[in-house]
Design an enzyme around this catalytic site. Structure first.
Site, PDB file in Angstrom:
ATOM      1  CE  LYS A   1    -120.927 -55.899 -51.951  1.00  0.00           C
ATOM      2  NZ  LYS A   1    -120.182 -55.063 -50.845  1.00  0.00           N
TER       3      LYS A   1
ATOM      4  CD  GLU B   1    -120.665 -47.970 -55.599  1.00  0.00           C
ATOM      5  OE1 GLU B   1    -119.731 -47.935 -55.149  1.00  0.00           O
ATOM      6  OE2 GLU B   1    -121.303 -47.903 -54.433  1.00  0.00           O
TER       7      GLU B   1
ATOM      8  NE  ARG C   1    -117.163 -59.879 -41.666  1.00  0.00           N
ATOM      9  CZ  ARG C   1    -116.246 -58.856 -42.202  1.00  0.00           C
ATOM     10  NH1 ARG C   1    -115.224 -58.922 -41.217  1.00  0.00           N
ATOM     11  NH2 ARG C   1    -116.402 -58.770 -43.337  1.00  0.00           N
TER      12      ARG C   1
END
Ligand code: ADP
Length: 501
Positions: A116, A201, A293
């Site tokens: 991430k 965050e 994916r």
């Protein structure tokens, strides 16, 4: 083109991928665990290879065994589905080294997308807005974290760099909770992903989850296939997905689509992927993560565009150019997907296991069912409780909702308790009808689906008859199958983060 493809997965996705491969004239090899020896995906494949054991770790996660089966049986390519090995860059690399094509992104793109922190850095390089936060320092760790959290402003969210499925995530409302929350998140991340690195965050209140399907070919063309909104979630697991998003304006859609493509170009993305964003109450959007994916909810996009995404994956993996250009993609109407799971909404969504005594899926124009089970299937403790996906298309959102409501009423699964009643309750909610939803919607409406399961009388009679004939256990009191305790449901958790993807 490939002659034989091995599907390294099980359940509905293995069956859905097999259907496309067979339509393309490709022979389908599948693998199965001992618990799955009579599973539907085995019956649908052209050949089946046993993986000894039951748990995911012993079977569908054993890249070495799967690759060995592929090598010994003349397999040209492997389709990983979602979950299991689908985002495992090491497996994609091992396939490449063994001369077997991995139908998915390159290991390099997967690594860039999977972490991430590196994905967020790539988004910043691509000029894509990210949630304000602090990525920490590779050498100094979290030194200065208290000042950084204050700068960002509480509440803040601690996230794991290698996170998935909501693991390693903690909301912190005030400074006093920061240290202990960081330590807890680090412990959880280390145990789940073998990497304790976390970052901060800003916690966005009431965001909407809106994602863009992307596709890249090996000739360097990258395009997007529009959005899916997946704001209705429970514990970060998506429950209902739709397209188009009821809140995107054409201008915002265009901006977000272009941002997704810019980011994909920055990491040299190939094959199918999804760029996830959050949109806040003011309509500002922020990059969330890239899922490298095929997504669970890909049929929503297929119904609006009329393109088979698995076929496109296979063509691109075989080195062909994308079969469509950006300006040729014209989405049509509205599509909604509901995930049908063996779980009991009135008991905290506890998984339910047992034998499916009766199975009747709805059938009508514009109604699609991607199912992993049929009558007689065993729903075991070993794998995820998602049984099927119900996807409908309508000319308008209203028509799609009406069709979904009809289809859910006609969907009968007996022998295990399912969330079908909960889903009916959910789509009848006025806020779902008006599109006023966000990712905390279900937390704020804990009453949805909280009633005893009502099974139509005729279905109970049919099940009782089936029960007699097959001499298999199925109760007729509405509650069915057997409930699983939290500890017993452990192996399901090991399937990874795909349920949010
Ligand atoms: P994971 O990979 O573990 O699924 P994500 O980064 O995709 O984690 O986030 C999962 C969900 O958590 C999102 O769909 C959203 O609902 C919520 N979430 C993530 N980041 C934030 C944030 N900064 N503020 C509020 N909610 C967030």
């Amino acid at each position: 083109m490939f002659r034989k493809v091995l599907i390294a997965n099980r359940g509905e996705i293995a069956i859905r991928v097999a259907a496309t491969l067979q339509q393309m004239g490709i022979r389908v090899a599948c693998v199965y665990s001992d618990a799955d020896r009579r599973a539907l995906h085995v019956a649908r494949a052209d050949e089946a290879h046993r993986l000894e054991g039951n748990t995911s770790a012993e079977t569908y996660l054993r890249g070495d065994k799967i690759l060995d089966i592929a090598r010994r049986n003349g397999v040209d390519a492997i389709h990983p589905g979602y979950g299991f090995l689908s985002e495992n860059a090491g497996f994609a690399q091992a396939c490449r080294e063994a001369g077997v094509t991995f139908i998915g992104p390159s290991p390099e793109a997967m690594r860039a997308a999977g972490d991430k922190i590196s994905a967020k850095r790539a988004a910043e390089r691509a000029g894509v807005p990210t949630v304000p936060g602090w990525l920490g320092d590779a050498d100094d760790g979290l030194k200065g974290v208290f000042e950084q959290a204050k700068r960002i402003g509480y509440p803040v969210l601690i996230k794991a760099a290698s996170g998935g499925g909501g693991k390693g995530m903690r909301v912190v409302h005030e400074e006093g909770e920061l240290q202990s929350s960081i330590e807890a998140a680090q412990r959880e991340a280390a145990a789940a992903f073998g990497n304790s690195r976390v970052f901060l965050e800003k916690y966005i209140s009431r965001p909407r989850h809106i994602e863009f399907q992307i596709f890249g070919d090996t000739q360097g063309q990258i395009i997007h296939l529009f959005e899916r909104e997946c704001s209705i979630q429970r514990r970060h697991q998506k429950i209902l997905e739709e397209s188009p998003s009821p809140v995107l304006t054409p201008a915002l859609r265009d901006q977000m689509g272009q941002a997704a493509v810019r980011l994909a170009k920055t990491i040299g993305y190939t094959n199918a992927g999804t760029v996830e964003f959050m949109v806040d109450e003011q309509g500002a959007f922020y990059f969330l993560e890239v899922n490298a994916r095929l997504q669970v909810e890909h049929p929503v996009t297929e119904l609006r565009l009329g393109h088979d995404l698995v076929k496109t994956q296979v063509l691109v993996a075989a080195g062909e150019p994308l079969p469509f250009r950006q300006d040729e993609l014209i989405p049509n109407g509205h599509a909604i997907e509901c995930r049908i799971c063996a779980e009991d909404a009135s008991r905290g969504f506890l998984p339910s296991i047992g034998t499916i005594a009766r199975y009747a899926a709805p059938s009508a124009p514009c109604v699609r069912v991607d199912s992993g089970v049929h009558r007689g299937s065993e729903v075991s403790v070993y794998y995820d409780p998602m049984l099927a996906k119900l996807i409908v298309w309508g000319r308008t959102r209203q028509e799609a909702l009406e069709r979904m409501s009809w289809a859910l009423r006609r969907f009968v699964i007996l022998g295990v308790t399912t969330n079908i009643d909960f889903l009916q309750d959910l789509i009848a909610h006025p806020d779902v009808h008006s599109g006023r939803v966000h990712t905390h919607f279900l937390n704020e409406h804990p009453d949805i689906g909280q009633h005893e399961v009502h099974v139509p009388t005729e279905a109970i009679v049919a099940a009782a008859l089936a029960d007699r004939l097959s001499k298999r256990g199925s109760s007729s009191n509405g509650k069915q199958g057997r409930e699983v305790s939290e500890t017993e449901s452990g192996p399901w958790q090991s399937a990874g983060s795909w349920r949010n993807g």
